[in-house]
Design a protein around this motif. Sequence first.
Motif, mmCIF file in Angstrom:
data_model
loop_
_atom_site.group_PDB
_atom_site.id
_atom_site.type_symbol
_atom_site.label_atom_id
_atom_site.label_comp_id
_atom_site.label_asym_id
_atom_site.label_seq_id
_atom_site.Cartn_x
_atom_site.Cartn_y
_atom_site.Cartn_z
ATOM 1 N N HIS A 16 19.123 30.409 43.401
ATOM 2 C CA HIS A 16 20.235 30.037 42.513
ATOM 3 C C HIS A 16 20.137 30.774 41.172
ATOM 4 O O HIS A 16 21.147 31.249 40.644
ATOM 5 N N LYS A 17 18.945 30.876 40.641
ATOM 6 C CA LYS A 17 18.721 31.607 39.385
ATOM 7 C C LYS A 17 19.128 33.076 39.539
ATOM 8 O O LYS A 17 19.787 33.647 38.671
ATOM 9 N N LEU A 18 18.757 33.654 40.649
ATOM 10 C CA LEU A 18 19.105 35.042 40.937
ATOM 11 C C LEU A 18 20.624 35.212 40.989
ATOM 12 O O LEU A 18 21.179 36.165 40.433
ATOM 13 N N ASN A 19 21.292 34.279 41.626
ATOM 14 C CA ASN A 19 22.747 34.332 41.731
ATOM 15 C C ASN A 19 23.397 34.278 40.349
ATOM 16 O O ASN A 19 24.346 35.014 40.070
ATOM 17 N N VAL A 20 22.884 33.428 39.493
ATOM 18 C CA VAL A 20 23.401 33.322 38.127
ATOM 19 C C VAL A 20 23.221 34.654 37.393
ATOM 20 O O VAL A 20 24.127 35.129 36.704
ATOM 21 N N ALA A 25 25.563 39.527 35.211
ATOM 22 C CA ALA A 25 25.554 40.994 35.132
ATOM 23 C C ALA A 25 26.921 41.581 35.480
ATOM 24 O O ALA A 25 27.381 42.536 34.846
ATOM 25 N N ILE A 26 27.578 40.991 36.466
ATOM 26 C CA ILE A 26 28.906 41.472 36.859
ATOM 27 C C ILE A 26 29.899 41.283 35.712
ATOM 28 O O ILE A 26 30.710 42.176 35.429
ATOM 29 N N LYS A 27 29.817 40.157 35.040
ATOM 30 C CA LYS A 27 30.735 39.863 33.933
ATOM 31 C C LYS A 27 30.406 40.653 32.670
ATOM 32 O O LYS A 27 31.276 40.896 31.857
ATOM 33 N N ILE A 42 16.722 43.445 41.443
ATOM 34 C CA ILE A 42 17.323 42.353 42.220
ATOM 35 C C ILE A 42 16.951 42.511 43.692
ATOM 36 O O ILE A 42 16.537 41.549 44.345
ATOM 37 N N SER A 43 17.085 43.716 44.206
ATOM 38 C CA SER A 43 16.772 43.974 45.614
ATOM 39 C C SER A 43 15.312 43.652 45.923
ATOM 40 O O SER A 43 15.005 43.018 46.939
ATOM 41 N N THR A 156 21.965 39.303 49.854
ATOM 42 C CA THR A 156 22.736 38.566 48.848
ATOM 43 C C THR A 156 22.139 37.164 48.703
ATOM 44 O O THR A 156 21.401 36.697 49.575
ATOM 45 N N SER A 157 22.491 36.501 47.633
ATOM 46 C CA SER A 157 22.004 35.132 47.453
ATOM 47 C C SER A 157 22.568 34.225 48.552
ATOM 48 O O SER A 157 21.888 33.297 48.999
#
Length: 181
Positions: A16-20, A25-27, A42-43, A156-157
Motif C-alpha cells: 500500500h505504501k508503494l502504491n501511494v 510520483a504520477i501526480k 520501484i521495480s 504493479t501494486s
Amino acid sequence: MDIYWHELNAYKAEIHKLNVEIEHAIKNKKEIKNLTHFSLGISNRTNLMVVGLCSLVEVFLYEIAKQEEDKNSFKIEDLSGNGLKRLKTYLSRTGKVNFGVIPQWGTFEKIYDIRNALVHSYGGLIETSSINNVKKAVKILKIESILIGDRRIRLTSEVLLGFHKEIESLISSIRSSVSGV
C-alpha cells in the motif's frame, strides 16, 4: 496471531505504501529528479516483495517439515531438488500435507516461477532460458501486462496484492489442513 500473520500484514502495508508513492510520483512528476532511477527503485522493491512472500511460504513449510523429522526415519536433506520441491516432496511423503487438496497450491507454484525468474535472472530483466516459464506463469495467472516486451517484468501494486492474497490464503489452508501448526 503469529509471526506469519505479522509478516503478511507488514508486506500488505508495504504494498500500500508503494502504491501511494507511485500515485504521488504520477501526480508530481516534476519532483522526481531521475525517472529511470525512480522506476528501477520501484521495480526492485516489487521484485523483492515477491521473493519475500515466497520465502515466507518456504519457511512455513520448512518449520512443518522440521517438526516431522523427529517422527520419521528420513530427513529433508535426504531428498534431492531445490528448497520448495524438496519440502513439498518431504511433506507429501510423510503425509503431513496433501498439496493436491490445497486449492491455492497451483497458483503459488506459478508465482514461485516468477520468483525464480527474478532471482535467477537480472532483476526484472529475465534470462532467456526462463522466458517460457514466465510467459506460461503470467498467462495462467492472467497478468500478462507485467511483461514488458519479451524479457522485462514490471509488477504493479495490484498484482502484488493479488500475490499477497493468494499466499495469505495458502498459508491459512496449509495451517488448517495440518494439525499442530
